[in-house]
Design a protein around this motif. Structure first.
Motif, mmCIF file in Angstrom:
data_model
loop_
_atom_site.group_PDB
_atom_site.id
_atom_site.type_symbol
_atom_site.label_atom_id
_atom_site.label_comp_id
_atom_site.label_asym_id
_atom_site.label_seq_id
_atom_site.Cartn_x
_atom_site.Cartn_y
_atom_site.Cartn_z
ATOM 1 N N LYS A 86 36.633 35.962 41.561
ATOM 2 C CA LYS A 86 38.012 36.394 41.378
ATOM 3 C C LYS A 86 38.046 37.746 40.646
ATOM 4 O O LYS A 86 38.846 38.622 40.981
ATOM 5 C CB LYS A 86 38.794 35.332 40.594
ATOM 6 N N GLU A 87 37.125 37.921 39.670
ATOM 7 C CA GLU A 87 37.075 39.178 38.920
ATOM 8 C C GLU A 87 36.778 40.338 39.866
ATOM 9 O O GLU A 87 37.418 41.387 39.809
ATOM 10 C CB GLU A 87 35.996 39.137 37.815
ATOM 11 N N GLU A 131 47.077 35.527 48.849
ATOM 12 C CA GLU A 131 46.559 34.285 48.298
ATOM 13 C C GLU A 131 46.900 33.194 49.305
ATOM 14 O O GLU A 131 48.065 33.016 49.664
ATOM 15 C CB GLU A 131 47.203 33.994 46.933
ATOM 16 N N LEU A 173 39.815 41.098 41.957
ATOM 17 C CA LEU A 173 40.866 41.819 41.224
ATOM 18 C C LEU A 173 40.490 43.293 41.039
ATOM 19 O O LEU A 173 41.345 44.177 41.134
ATOM 20 C CB LEU A 173 41.129 41.144 39.866
ATOM 21 N N GLN A 174 39.183 43.554 40.831
ATOM 22 C CA GLN A 174 38.726 44.951 40.706
ATOM 23 C C GLN A 174 38.974 45.708 42.009
ATOM 24 O O GLN A 174 39.375 46.870 42.002
ATOM 25 C CB GLN A 174 37.230 44.998 40.400
ATOM 26 N N ILE A 177 41.279 45.078 44.188
ATOM 27 C CA ILE A 177 42.720 45.331 44.320
ATOM 28 C C ILE A 177 43.056 46.598 43.527
ATOM 29 O O ILE A 177 43.739 47.498 44.017
ATOM 30 C CB ILE A 177 43.558 44.141 43.779
ATOM 31 N N GLU A 178 42.535 46.683 42.298
ATOM 32 C CA GLU A 178 42.753 47.841 41.416
ATOM 33 C C GLU A 178 42.357 49.137 42.107
ATOM 34 O O GLU A 178 43.031 50.149 41.998
ATOM 35 C CB GLU A 178 41.890 47.704 40.150
#
Ligand code: 5GP
Length: 203
Positions: free
Chosen positions: A57-58, A74, A61-62, A64-65
């Motif tokens: 997940k980390e 999702e 999220l990176q 996405i950033e």
């Protein structure tokens, strides 16, 4: 000038057989199917980099950033995303790209790429859909219920797509999809303007 490839988006509820149909189309055709990133755990026969890029997940999220996704969503409690740079590179090379993604993702792609070709795969019946998800044997009882409940809602989005294909027999569903893609390539409004001009001058 080489024309760009066609972006083809295929969606449908869990159990409609999108994966099977896409695999069958790929075996005999020169399409490029995008490999998505997901935070879901691999199923027993799935291979990292082939079925999905399985990431944490980390890491997701990176990405996405960094704006690495063409779209992401999702789905059933996990994240799924389409790698942007890979897809755009293949389209630029003139090759057609297939995205097998969920409805939320497809609607995002439609806003950004309205010229894409949007195909919805339907199961022959809700009973058959339930059998297919159950027989797959890869879902937990909770996941089965989530997927089956979502399927009813998802099917109502079929009207947002350009075409719907009922997947009763895989080979016939593939033939229909290939026919749709071929017909789409012949559409006058999708033809390269330079090509049209040349044809007229040559006549
Ligand atoms: P599964 O867990 O069964 O492999 O996939 C669950 C759902 O996620 C399916 O509807 C599949 O089409 C969708 N999916 C797979 N990759 C992507 C993606 O990159 N983006 C989006 N939005 N959905 C995806």
């Amino acid at each position: 000038m080489m024309s760009k490839g066609q972006l083809i988006v295929i969606s449908g509820p869990s159990g409609a057989g999108k994966g099977t149909v896409c695999k069958a189309i790929l075996e005999k055709n020169n399409f490029w199917v995008s490999v998505s990133a997901t935070t879901r755990s691999p199923r027993k026969d799935e291979i990292d980099g082939i079925n999905y890029y399985f990431i944490t997940k980390e890491e997701f999220l990176q990405k996405i950033e960094k704006d690495d996704f063409l779209e992401y969503a999702e789905v059933y409690g996990n994240f799924y995303g389409t790698p942007k740079s890979e897809v755009l590179k293949v389209l630029d090379s003139g090759r057609d790209v297939i995205l097998e993604i969920d409805i939320q993702g497809a609607l995002k792609v439609k806003t950004a790429y309205p010229n894409g070709l949007f195909i919805f795969i339907l199961p022959p019946s809700m009973e058959e859909l339930k059998n297919r998800i159950t027989n797959r044997g890869s879902e937990t009882p909770e996941s089965l219920i989530t997927r089956f409940t979502s399927a009813h809602k998802e099917i109502s989005f079929v009207s947002k797509y350009d075409y719907a294909v009922v997947n009763d027999t895989v080979s016939i569903a593939c033939l229909k999809i290939k026919s749709i893609i071929i017909a789409e390539r012949c559409r006058v409004d999708r033809m390269n303007g330079d090509f049209l001009k040349e044809e007229i001058i040559n006549e």
